[in-house]
Scaffold this motif. Sequence first.
Motif, short mmCIF file in Angstrom:
data_model
loop_
_atom_site.label_atom_id
_atom_site.label_comp_id
_atom_site.label_asym_id
_atom_site.label_seq_id
_atom_site.Cartn_x
_atom_site.Cartn_y
_atom_site.Cartn_z
N LYS A 38 -0.54 -23.10 -20.76
CA LYS A 38 0.20 -22.33 -20.12
C LYS A 38 1.21 -23.38 -19.23
O LYS A 38 2.49 -23.13 -19.26
N TRP B 121 -5.90 -10.61 -22.98
CA TRP B 121 -4.80 -10.46 -22.31
C TRP B 121 -4.33 -11.68 -21.74
O TRP B 121 -3.01 -11.92 -21.72
N THR B 124 -2.88 -14.08 -24.49
CA THR B 124 -1.76 -13.87 -25.52
C THR B 124 -0.97 -12.49 -24.61
O THR B 124 -0.11 -13.32 -24.05
N ASN B 125 -1.21 -11.60 -24.86
CA ASN B 125 -0.14 -10.54 -24.08
C ASN B 125 -0.89 -9.05 -24.10
O ASN B 125 -2.05 -8.83 -24.72
N ALA B 126 -0.42 -8.14 -23.51
CA ALA B 126 -1.01 -7.04 -23.15
C ALA B 126 -0.91 -5.97 -24.33
O ALA B 126 -1.94 -5.33 -24.59
N VAL B 127 0.12 -6.42 -25.52
CA VAL B 127 0.08 -5.58 -26.79
C VAL B 127 -1.36 -5.87 -27.49
O VAL B 127 -1.96 -4.96 -27.99
N ALA B 172 -0.66 -10.62 -31.22
CA ALA B 172 -0.99 -11.91 -30.36
C ALA B 172 -0.09 -13.04 -30.47
O ALA B 172 0.36 -13.62 -29.50
N THR B 174 3.43 -12.30 -31.62
CA THR B 174 4.75 -11.70 -31.32
C THR B 174 4.89 -10.74 -30.15
O THR B 174 6.05 -10.49 -29.58
N GLY B 175 3.71 -10.22 -29.68
CA GLY B 175 3.88 -9.20 -28.48
C GLY B 175 4.28 -7.87 -29.18
O GLY B 175 4.59 -7.11 -28.12
N ASP B 176 4.65 -7.56 -30.52
CA ASP B 176 5.01 -6.45 -30.68
C ASP B 176 4.18 -6.15 -32.34
O ASP B 176 3.46 -6.74 -33.02
#
Lengths: 43, 313
Positions: A38, B121, B124-127, B172, B174-176
């Motif tokens: 990151k 999370w 990667t992201n929340a989705v 992970a 694209t976030g969508d």
Amino acid sequence: MPPAEAREFVRRRRGRNVALLVALVALCLIFYGLSMVKLAAAH
Amino acid sequence: MNSIASRPTEADLALPGTLGAEARDWLNLLKPRVVSLVVFTGAAGLFIAPGRIHPFVAFIAILCIAVAAGAAGAINMWYDRDIDALMRRTAKRPIVNGRIAPADALGFGIVLSFASVILMWLATNAVAAAVLALSIAFYVFIYTMWLKRSTPQNIVIGGAAGAFPPIIGWAAVTGDIGVMPLVLFAIVFLWTPPHFWALSLYACKDYARAGVPMLPVTHGAAHTRRQIVLYTVLLSAATLLPVALRLTGPVYDVSAVLLDIGFLVFSWRVLRDRQDAEGVSLTNDKPARQTFRYSLAYLALLFLAVMIDHLVG
């Protein structure tokens, strides 16, 4: 606790402690790696 | 304090065995064979997603999918330990044999579930993390605790739990959630019933003994054979959706058609198996066993084709 049972208990407990140590070291390495990725991405 | 910390648990005093054997029991609690297919479909979703992801982050995302699937499996074994003891297929599981205490297995599953979602999370992201959490919750609460013991549609609806990984892998990166991962979700969702009903045809007595309302137990073998063919047709249609939507190239298109023909032939053999008046096999369910094995290869090869197609496309 009979001696044989106590030995078995100690052996199992030691095994679990080693497993826990491995898991914690793995987590440290994962978080270190993620931080580096990151940081590199941010620059 | 020390006396409490060193007090042996039920598992500490379980059957003596080597440390390797104990480690193997904990590993078996995570259902490694199921996890391997889940990981593969999740990796496919991640691999074909548009966008870039650092290889280390991709590795962590796949690790999270594997750990989450294993954790859900451990909680499933904890909840189902009563019926697992009644079924030959599951009677050797570590909780049933007393090698791992039920409470330890539950704790293990819960800790790994939370750890995998939080790590997903952070990495990667929340989705992706939210869909991962949803898949665990769906498997544990909807399938294991509710559907499995209450309806012959258990694996039809419950199949959704195993269909989430391609969406998680895609998210992970694209976030969508795009069209292609939803199609892959539909494929795994429709693959699950013929896969498990083929197994349940030859494990029918096990399920009946345990009181699990699998389709052959509640509606008979003949009805199950027809449903296997019906769902294989639906599955084949779903696998051709990417072709119709022009989401894939020739590698996937040809592979899907060939694999579908194979699955349809196997399911037709299950339907035409020599059977008595109630549909019970007179061949020791040889076609059903072959179909179960083929279905495993089918899904792995289909997702491999998706990845190769993306690579060469």
